[in-house]
Enzyme design. Sequence first.
Site, mmCIF file in Angstrom:
data_model
loop_
_atom_site.group_PDB
_atom_site.id
_atom_site.type_symbol
_atom_site.label_atom_id
_atom_site.label_comp_id
_atom_site.label_asym_id
_atom_site.label_seq_id
_atom_site.Cartn_x
_atom_site.Cartn_y
_atom_site.Cartn_z
ATOM 1 N N ASP A 151 -8.261 -5.084 -4.966
ATOM 2 C CA ASP A 151 -9.128 -3.928 -5.185
ATOM 3 C C ASP A 151 -8.379 -2.611 -4.951
ATOM 4 O O ASP A 151 -7.967 -2.309 -3.826
ATOM 5 C CB ASP A 151 -10.319 -4.061 -4.220
ATOM 6 C CG ASP A 151 -11.401 -3.023 -4.468
ATOM 7 O OD1 ASP A 151 -11.165 -2.071 -5.228
ATOM 8 O OD2 ASP A 151 -12.484 -3.183 -3.881
ATOM 9 N N ASP A 222 -19.006 -0.588 -9.734
ATOM 10 C CA ASP A 222 -19.765 -1.681 -9.111
ATOM 11 C C ASP A 222 -21.137 -1.932 -9.739
ATOM 12 O O ASP A 222 -21.847 -1.002 -10.108
ATOM 13 C CB ASP A 222 -19.975 -1.376 -7.629
ATOM 14 C CG ASP A 222 -18.700 -1.573 -6.830
ATOM 15 O OD1 ASP A 222 -17.617 -1.663 -7.429
ATOM 16 O OD2 ASP A 222 -18.795 -1.639 -5.588
HETATM 17 C C1 GAL Z 1 -15.457 -2.360 -4.089
HETATM 18 C C2 GAL Z 1 -15.568 -3.514 -5.080
HETATM 19 C C3 GAL Z 1 -16.678 -4.429 -4.616
HETATM 20 C C4 GAL Z 1 -16.344 -4.928 -3.230
HETATM 21 C C5 GAL Z 1 -16.091 -3.753 -2.259
HETATM 22 C C6 GAL Z 1 -15.600 -4.229 -0.916
HETATM 23 O O1 GAL Z 1 -14.429 -1.509 -4.485
HETATM 24 O O2 GAL Z 1 -15.830 -3.028 -6.370
HETATM 25 O O3 GAL Z 1 -16.831 -5.509 -5.519
HETATM 26 O O4 GAL Z 1 -15.214 -5.758 -3.281
HETATM 27 O O5 GAL Z 1 -15.151 -2.874 -2.802
HETATM 28 O O6 GAL Z 1 -15.263 -3.185 -0.057
#
Ligand code: GAL
Length: 419
Positions: A151, A222
Amino acid sequence: MRVFTSLSLIALIVAPLALFAQAPANTPAAQQVPPMGWNSWNYFAERVDDKEIRAAADQLVSTGMKDAGYVYVNIDDTWEGERDAGGVLHTNAKFPDMKALADYVHSKGLKIGIYSSPGPKTCAGYEGSLGHEEQDAKMYAEWGIDYLKYDLCGFIPDVMEKQAPNDKAAQMKLMVAAYETMNSALKATGRPIIYSFCQYGWDAVWEWAPATGGNLWRTTGDIEPEWNRIYTIISQQEGLESYAGPGHWNDPDMLEVGNGKLTLAENRTHFSLWAMLAAPLLAGNDLPNMKPEIKAILTNRDVIAIDQDQLGKQGSRIYSDGEVDVWTRYLSEGALAIAVVNAGSDRYATHPFHLNLRKLGLASTQAGRDLWTEKTIELTENMPLELSSHDVLLMRVDAPRRPGVLLAPAPKTQTGAAQ
Ligand code: GAL
């Protein structure tokens, strides 16, 4: 007619082979179809711990979801502890022994996934992999990890914006290089690990992810368990069809089926459309407390078969009329899936939508099957369809009839994302 038919047949045989040839090199053979499993984030977020992961693994088995194809148990953010003097990352108190947890998940015949970031910190502010990519990848392999979600998050402020302020192009180069660094680190372990890019579709990721080892890449920000967000994401997938194929998939984000206040119709449509989009099917709900009607949606084998179809060709929105969208997806052996989605109000429940088969390139009568009622259905030109708000009619036509053509035309040759 004969010449056309033979060419179509050849195309039907050759096109899937060409798709397989483009799969990233480190893709396990079994991963030629979109990954299926469960991920902790959408329901548990930061509350996830060892106990919840074991419970999720148990539930995948006892609910029959494993038999339906859900094999990955993916731990999202918030498992990370501190690095020691040697740079080795330790788990935090919620995950006392990651190797033992991986062994447990494997003992159920399942696979295990983990999460990290190319930045110094993850999205939730935990330790990321920056400068420790090889060390982390090696540790994942030693634990027996089968899947990594990587990520971007903390890499944006801490590296991209610091090293290349006001230079978008240079920032994107840094981002691509970061994904490449972890790709090399994963490859060096010799363990087949699914590599999932989570960077929200930046810099047309679908164009460079497969060449950078990506098996799947998020195409948007998201998801949320809310119809408008889900419908926005569905609409954003238009035009990305040609980039998906065996071993490399567009990822419209993990499933929210069973979460929030989604109605049954919305859950059905969400799941149907993810199948039409050849999307990874990563359930994100509270498995130990799953209602029977949610289990029925997540384990509908006919819908899963659309998602997992070996041809690996993502569906397209063919036309919209009023508030109704009509999608089709080419399937192996010449079959076709059709999804009719009422994105609007309940008025279509009393004032039917009329399906235009000609716009789908189909002859005026077709034999199909409704994949939610399991009833056979006779499709006729201009047929009235009553659909309540946010509901879907998902059909499979095994032998589509085209006007004046005996065989279904072959799908267009896959162009591949890296080209
Ligand atoms: C976001 C991601 C989510 C989740 C989250 C965890 O950036 O898109 O799916 O993984 O971080 O902190």
